[in-house]
Write a protein that holds these residues in place. Structure first.
Motif, mmCIF file in Angstrom:
data_model
loop_
_atom_site.group_PDB
_atom_site.id
_atom_site.type_symbol
_atom_site.label_atom_id
_atom_site.label_comp_id
_atom_site.label_asym_id
_atom_site.label_seq_id
_atom_site.Cartn_x
_atom_site.Cartn_y
_atom_site.Cartn_z
ATOM 1 N N UNK A 77 -8.403 64.294 -0.010
ATOM 2 C CA UNK A 77 -7.119 64.824 0.468
ATOM 3 C C UNK A 77 -7.322 65.655 1.728
ATOM 4 N N UNK A 78 -8.300 66.549 1.694
ATOM 5 C CA UNK A 78 -8.561 67.371 2.877
ATOM 6 C C UNK A 78 -9.005 66.505 4.050
ATOM 7 N N UNK A 79 -9.861 65.546 3.777
ATOM 8 C CA UNK A 79 -10.397 64.700 4.835
ATOM 9 C C UNK A 79 -9.333 63.790 5.442
ATOM 10 N N UNK A 80 -8.391 63.318 4.627
ATOM 11 C CA UNK A 80 -7.429 62.318 5.082
ATOM 12 C C UNK A 80 -6.201 62.930 5.752
ATOM 13 N N UNK A 81 -5.798 64.137 5.333
ATOM 14 C CA UNK A 81 -4.511 64.670 5.784
ATOM 15 C C UNK A 81 -4.626 65.900 6.669
ATOM 16 N N UNK A 82 -5.846 66.408 6.885
ATOM 17 C CA UNK A 82 -5.950 67.661 7.645
ATOM 18 C C UNK A 82 -5.457 67.504 9.074
ATOM 19 N N UNK A 83 -5.724 66.352 9.707
ATOM 20 C CA UNK A 83 -5.306 66.170 11.105
ATOM 21 C C UNK A 83 -3.789 66.131 11.224
ATOM 22 N N UNK A 84 -3.107 65.530 10.243
ATOM 23 C CA UNK A 84 -1.644 65.462 10.287
ATOM 24 C C UNK A 84 -1.018 66.847 10.145
ATOM 25 N N UNK A 85 -1.527 67.655 9.207
ATOM 26 C CA UNK A 85 -1.000 69.009 9.041
ATOM 27 C C UNK A 85 -1.345 69.883 10.246
ATOM 28 N N UNK A 86 -2.517 69.628 10.836
ATOM 29 C CA UNK A 86 -2.904 70.400 12.017
ATOM 30 C C UNK A 86 -1.935 70.149 13.177
ATOM 31 N N UNK A 87 -1.611 68.881 13.412
ATOM 32 C CA UNK A 87 -0.693 68.554 14.508
ATOM 33 C C UNK A 87 0.710 69.060 14.205
ATOM 34 N N UNK A 88 1.142 68.905 12.955
ATOM 35 C CA UNK A 88 2.532 69.220 12.608
ATOM 36 C C UNK A 88 2.822 70.719 12.596
ATOM 37 N N UNK A 89 1.842 71.548 12.207
ATOM 38 C CA UNK A 89 2.167 72.953 11.968
ATOM 39 C C UNK A 89 1.287 73.950 12.713
ATOM 40 N N UNK A 90 0.191 73.496 13.334
ATOM 41 C CA UNK A 90 -0.709 74.476 13.934
ATOM 42 C C UNK A 90 -0.899 74.283 15.440
ATOM 43 N N UNK A 91 -1.151 73.072 15.880
ATOM 44 C CA UNK A 91 -1.450 72.849 17.297
ATOM 45 C C UNK A 91 -0.279 73.305 18.171
ATOM 46 N N UNK A 92 -0.598 74.015 19.242
ATOM 47 C CA UNK A 92 0.453 74.611 20.085
ATOM 48 C C UNK A 92 0.424 74.100 21.520
ATOM 49 N N UNK A 93 -0.070 72.879 21.729
ATOM 50 C CA UNK A 93 -0.142 72.323 23.080
ATOM 51 C C UNK A 93 1.045 71.428 23.417
ATOM 52 N N UNK A 94 2.133 71.541 22.652
ATOM 53 C CA UNK A 94 3.290 70.683 22.878
ATOM 54 C C UNK A 94 4.403 71.462 23.570
ATOM 55 N N UNK A 95 5.088 70.772 24.452
ATOM 56 C CA UNK A 95 6.175 71.414 25.182
ATOM 57 C C UNK A 95 7.433 71.535 24.332
ATOM 58 N N UNK A 96 7.624 70.645 23.387
ATOM 59 C CA UNK A 96 8.820 70.674 22.546
ATOM 60 C C UNK A 96 8.474 70.133 21.162
ATOM 61 N N UNK A 97 9.398 70.362 20.228
ATOM 62 C CA UNK A 97 9.198 69.843 18.872
ATOM 63 C C UNK A 97 9.260 68.322 18.845
ATOM 64 N N UNK A 98 10.022 67.720 19.744
ATOM 65 C CA UNK A 98 10.080 66.256 19.800
ATOM 66 C C UNK A 98 8.712 65.677 20.164
ATOM 67 N N UNK A 99 8.025 66.318 21.108
ATOM 68 C CA UNK A 99 6.674 65.857 21.459
ATOM 69 C C UNK A 99 5.716 66.006 20.280
ATOM 70 N N UNK A 100 5.855 67.099 19.539
ATOM 71 C CA UNK A 100 5.006 67.324 18.371
ATOM 72 C C UNK A 100 5.252 66.245 17.310
ATOM 73 N N UNK A 101 6.509 65.988 17.006
ATOM 74 C CA UNK A 101 6.840 64.986 15.988
ATOM 75 C C UNK A 101 6.395 63.591 16.419
ATOM 76 N N UNK A 102 6.510 63.312 17.694
ATOM 77 C CA UNK A 102 6.044 62.014 18.191
ATOM 78 C C UNK A 102 4.525 61.890 18.039
ATOM 79 N N UNK A 103 3.790 62.980 18.293
ATOM 80 C CA UNK A 103 2.333 62.960 18.121
ATOM 81 C C UNK A 103 1.963 62.760 16.656
ATOM 82 N N UNK A 104 2.693 63.426 15.744
ATOM 83 C CA UNK A 104 2.435 63.228 14.315
ATOM 84 C C UNK A 104 2.736 61.788 13.914
ATOM 85 N N UNK A 105 3.807 61.226 14.475
ATOM 86 C CA UNK A 105 4.174 59.842 14.145
ATOM 87 C C UNK A 105 3.086 58.867 14.598
ATOM 88 N N UNK A 106 2.568 59.065 15.804
ATOM 89 C CA UNK A 106 1.500 58.188 16.302
ATOM 90 C C UNK A 106 0.249 58.327 15.441
#
Length: 340
Positions: A77-106
């Motif tokens: 679980x940690x190995x498979x989903x950590x990157x998705x949670x990191x992008x969705x709730x922690x990474x702060x290099x996005x200009x908007x929430x739409x860019x963040x959600x698009x990155x999580x989708x990809x």
């Protein structure tokens, strides 16, 4: 093990952030790299978990299996989903929430598709490769024995003539089973299904078509499992009362999915703010109230709807009675006769 996972993920995201304003193809490449890392670390940890579980020396097969599931699922679980949670709730290099959600989708689609391709290719390719290698080694061994005069055609004919028709049939079956690869692990197949289930429900608000893709994959999975049953060694049967601890794992996934999806809707979109107004306090109150209500609905459905139909209950009772009067009674009579 967790530290290795974190180190690998951090290295991958450092590589990703090294290229600013990265195009979608670069994000896809990073996702594929992360998916390959997930498969490699899962395979390595599986061997470690089996070794550690063997050292615990469980008394019953049921206990051994459940403890092995717990060890594997915590890491997977940690190995498979950590990157998705990191992008969705922690990474702060996005200009908007739409860019963040698009990155999580990809990232979600890349992990899902890559995992399916790798796992299905291994399920088909490894049994075929093992069978091909064994055939080649056996043919080379027989050719070498014939060259050295250790085996002749007369010897083969004599061996064949010594066996009856039924014995030859049994011999051919045993030889065929020895040449095949072992049956794919049921634990591996179940872990694959659970991880795909997590990809579906944990971030379903980002890509609602994910359940449809998983349904299509399930039809291919049925064909692959049928193929493996035909070309692999016969599985060793053992009794099991349901799916065991996997049921609690799936139930936990359903609860976590409520929190993750509501967090995405509340804090990463403007839908909730348009409904209740701006303000972090209002958002938090709405988030926790919505999670409590949805989890309450889950509990009502889980306890209010019976898992088994009336026909299934009747079949189980009939099976219990058959075992009680036909199997157990016979065993007791034989035990008494032997003691007498």
């Amino acid at each position: 093990c967790m530290a290795v996972v974190i180190a690998c993920v951090v290295s991958i995201w450092i590589l990703k952030n090294a290229k600013k304003n990265d195009p979608p193809t670069w994000s896809i490449f990073i996702g594929v790299l992360n998916a390959v890392e997930i498969q490699i670390l899962n395979a390595l940890y599986t061997k470690l978990a089996v070794m550690l579980n063997g050292w615990e020396n469980h008394r019953l097969q049921f206990d051994y299996y459940n403890h092995l599931v717990i060890k594997r699922i915590c890491f997977i679980v940690v190995n498979s989903f950590n990157s998705l949670f990191y992008i969705a709730f922690y990474e702060d290099d996005f200009e908007s929430d739409d860019d963040r959600l698009n990155a999580v989708r990809i990232q979600l689609l890349t992990l899902f598709i890559t995992a399916i391709l790798i796992q299905n290719s291994m399920e088909i390719g490894i049994p075929w490769l093992v069978y091909w290698v064994k055939q080649k080694l056996q043919a080379r061994k027989m050719a070498k024995e014939k060259e050295q005069g250790l085996l002749t055609e007369a010897d083969e004919e004599a061996q064949h003539a010594e066996r009856t028709k039924d014995e030859q049939m049994v011999f051919n079956d045993i030889k065929s089973q020895m040449e095949r690869s072992p049956t794919p692990s049921l634990l591996d197949n179940m872990a694959e299904v659970v991880i795909l289930h997590g990809y579906i429900i944990l971030f379903v608000v980002i890509f609602p078509l994910m359940p449809l893709l998983c349904l299509i994959n399930n039809y291919f999975e049925i064909g692959i499992d049928y193929y493996n049953l035909r070309v692999s060694q016969r599985p060793i049967p053992f009794s099991s009362n349901g799916i065991g601890v996997w049921k609690q794992v799936l139930a936990l996934f359903n609860i976590v999915a409520v929190f993750s999806n509501m967090a995405l809707l509340t804090f990463r979109t403007s839908l909730v703010s348009q409904l209740i107004g701006e303000g972090s306090t209002r958002s938090l109150i709405f988030y926790f109230l919505a999670c409590i209500i949805l989890i309450g609905f889950q509990l009502i459905l889980r306890n209010g709807i019976d898992d088994a139909s009336e026909e299934t209950k009747y079949a189980r009772k009939r099976q219990e009675q058959c075992e009680k009067y036909l199997v157990r009674a016979t065993v007791k009579q034989q035990a008494k006769a032997s003691n007498a």
